[in-house]
Design a protein around this motif. Structure first.
Motif: not given
Length: 612
Positions: A442-450, A457-467, A488-492
């Protein structure tokens, strides 16, 4: 100036007038230690003569360890000062320090022939030769203990009629010479009265023959055989004879000599019921076992007090390479399935002892029967599963159980086995064991989920800032980015399912907890693998402009993911599967863990037998 005098130099009537000296004159001490003969003579001349004994009062001054100037000069190897003292003050030669040692002890231990000669020549009565220290060692004992053969010869030749006794360890001069392998010294001792000694009952087992074996000196053995054959029959306090000693240290030449001269030694058991062939088997000395079987083939039938043969002993010792060699010996073929007094075969013994590599060697041997039961009605797999239910189960015992499960080893009828387990284990301890497992997972699973939630929410390369694409990932079109997001989604989600499943498990009964564990482990393995893939893809994207570095990250990450899967596979899916393909793939992680344990060595057995 009044100088206190050491009472050992004085007559009994005069002892009350003097106190024991606690320190030495600094100038005298410095001159003696540095070997300055002129300063030493000046320091000695400063003190008047003692009227009773005509000795300078300075000579009886003692250092902190009650050492005289002769002790100091000898320990520092100052020949001229020693020579001067031996000539003018020969009484100092027999004086002892706090350890009960004379200057001759110090010289003999240092192996200084010149100093030894000076000291023994000044002692006209030869009293110093028999002086013993607190360990009951004479100077001759010290010379032999520290392997100074020439010094020992000088001391022996000084008085060949000198009586010597054993020291506190019960070691005689003959024992020490045999241990050092000094053939010429042994001849001197045995051909003259100096070698005769008496041994009290406490030390009667210190045989020179045993010493020669421990020193691995065949020449000494031959000399002792020539001069005193009766000494070969002496046994030690554990009931071990000379052949036991040779087998215990792997002394092949000595064992061969003893077998040819005293073949009956091979049939003498010690107090534990071990015969020499069992001793060699316990230590893993294959050459000695082969030699014994060649010269005395019926020694393979010898059993210990517990009814165990040579394979039982080897299986219990856990020496893998030696055991594999024994299994290949045709002489021992019929011993592979023999039972001891408890009904245990070598496979049972190896399982009980928790030696996974030995167990693997046995189960790969087609002549070993896996279904045999001991007197308690248990097969090897039954025993392994009982040990797994014992908390905490060691890693070795877990691997032992794993080996038997992979090969498809049989159990006894399930009802009989469960009855035995109930008698040996309490349900409460089993529940506590499972709860600990649940908490760790349970401890390991919680760490993986975190971690994976944060990475979402911290994607490689960041996000676009303009419309019009504000908030969209910059690397959305990249293939490696797709891999990152999916993994990443499957892991979480897998980690979350594991956490929820184990939370429910803690609210249920024992059976629910077992089911939850079986479900959670594979899902956790998938989560860890997906998290590793996501990390690898993310780093690859970040360094993709530098192709060699990106390729290195991809290669290294792939290698570690394969290793992770190999390590996790047995934890997730190990069981009594009848599917050959599953056994095939499970074999490799099992070998990897054996190698990590430090007990795996390449085995010549073919994998096809493992998968049959």
């Amino acid at each position: 100036m009044s100088v206190p005098v050491y009472h050992s130099f004085l007559e009994e009537d005069d002892q009350e007038s003097y106190g024991a000296a606690e320190t030495m004159d600094p100038e005298l001490y410095k001159a003696t230690v540095e070997g300055d003969l002129l300063e030493f003579a000046i320091a000695m001349d400063k003190w008047p003569l003692d009227r009773h004994h005509y000795l300078p009062a300075s000579c009886v001054q003692l250092g902190p360890q009650k050492n005289t100037v002769l002790h100091l000069a000898t320990s520092h190897g100052h020949y001229e000062i020693v020579k001067l003292l031996c000539k003018d003050l020969p009484h100092l030669v027999a004086e002892k320090d706090a350890r009960g040692e004379t200057a001759l002890h110090i010289a003999a231990r240092a192996g200084d022939e010149l100093l030894v000669t000076l000291l023994v020549d000044s002692d006209l009565e030869d009293d110093v030769l028999g002086c013993t220290n607190k360990q009951d060692n004479t100077a001759l004992h010290e010379a032999l203990i520290y392997h100074h053969q020439d010094v020992a010869r000088i001391l022996i030749n000084k008085n060949r009629d000198m009586p010597y006794s054993v020291n506190k360890e019960g070691k005689s001069l003959l024992y020490l010479a045999a241990e050092a392998g000094y053939v010429s010294i042994i001849s001197l001792l045995m051909d003259n009265p100096v070698g005769n000694y008496t041994v009290d009952r406490t030390h009667k087992n210190k045989s020179p023959v045993h010493a020669a074996i421990l020193g691995k000196s065949t020449d000494v053995l031959k000399l002792l055989w020539k001069k005193d054959q009766t000494s070969f029959s002496q046994i030690c306090e554990n009931g071990m004879n000379s052949l036991h000693y040779a087998a215990n240290i792997g002394y092949t030449q000595g064992a061969d000599f003893l077998l040819k001269k005293f073949h009956h030694f091979a049939y003498w058991g010690d107090k534990q019921g071990f015969f020499p062939i069992h001793t060699a088997s316990c230590q893993g000395y294959i050459e000695i076992i082969q030699m014994m079987l060649q010269q005395r083939p019926d020694t393979r039938d010898l059993l210990t007090l517990q009814g165990q043969n040579v394979l039982h002993i080897a299986a219990k010792s856990g020496k893998c390479k030696a055991f594999e060699s024994l299994l290949k010996m045709p002489e021992l073929e019929k011993l592979k399935n023999e039972k001891d007094e408890n009904g245990n075969t070598p496979l049972h013994v190896a399982t009980i002892s928790g030696h996974p590599k030995v167990v693997s060697s046995l189960i790969w041997d087609e002549h070993v029967s896996l279904e045999l039961e001991n007197n308690d009605g248990l097969t090897a797999l039954d025993i392994a599963e009982e040990q797994m239910n014992t908390y905490p189960a060691s890693f070795q015992k877990r691997l032992t159980w794993m080996a038997l499960r992979l090969i498809g080893a049989p159990r006894t009828p399930r009802t009989k086995f469960l009855k035995t387990v109930k008698c040996m284990l309490e349900e409460q301890s089993k529940t506590e064991n499972d709860r600990d497992k649940v908490n760790v997972i349970l401890l390991v699973a919680t760490l993986v989920a975190t971690v994976t939630f944060t990475a979402g929410f911290t994607m490689p390369g960041g996000y676009k800032n303009s419309d019009p694409d504000q908030g969209i990932a910059n690397m959305l079109a990249k293939v490696k980015f797709h891999i990152f997001v999916i993994c990443n989604t499957l892991a979480m989600y897998n980690a979350t399912i594991v956490a929820v499943t184990l939370l429910w498990a803690q609210l249920g009964d024992q059976n629910s907890m077992q089911v939850a564990l079986k479900l959670a482990l594979p899902l956790l393995g998938i989560a860890l693998t997906m998290m590793s893939l996501a990390f690898m893809a993310g780093v690859y994207l970040a360094v993709s402009k530098l192709s060699w570095l990106a390729n290195f990250v991809w290669f290294l990450g792939s290698s570690f993911i394969v290793l992770l899967m190999l390590l996790f596979l047995p934890l997730c899916f190990l069981g009594p599967s009848n599917y050959h393909i599953f056994r095939f793939f499970s074999y490799y992680p099992f070998c990897l863990m054996l190698y990590a344990l430090g007990s795996y060595a390449e085995n010549e057995a073919e994998l096809c037998w493992f998968c049959e």
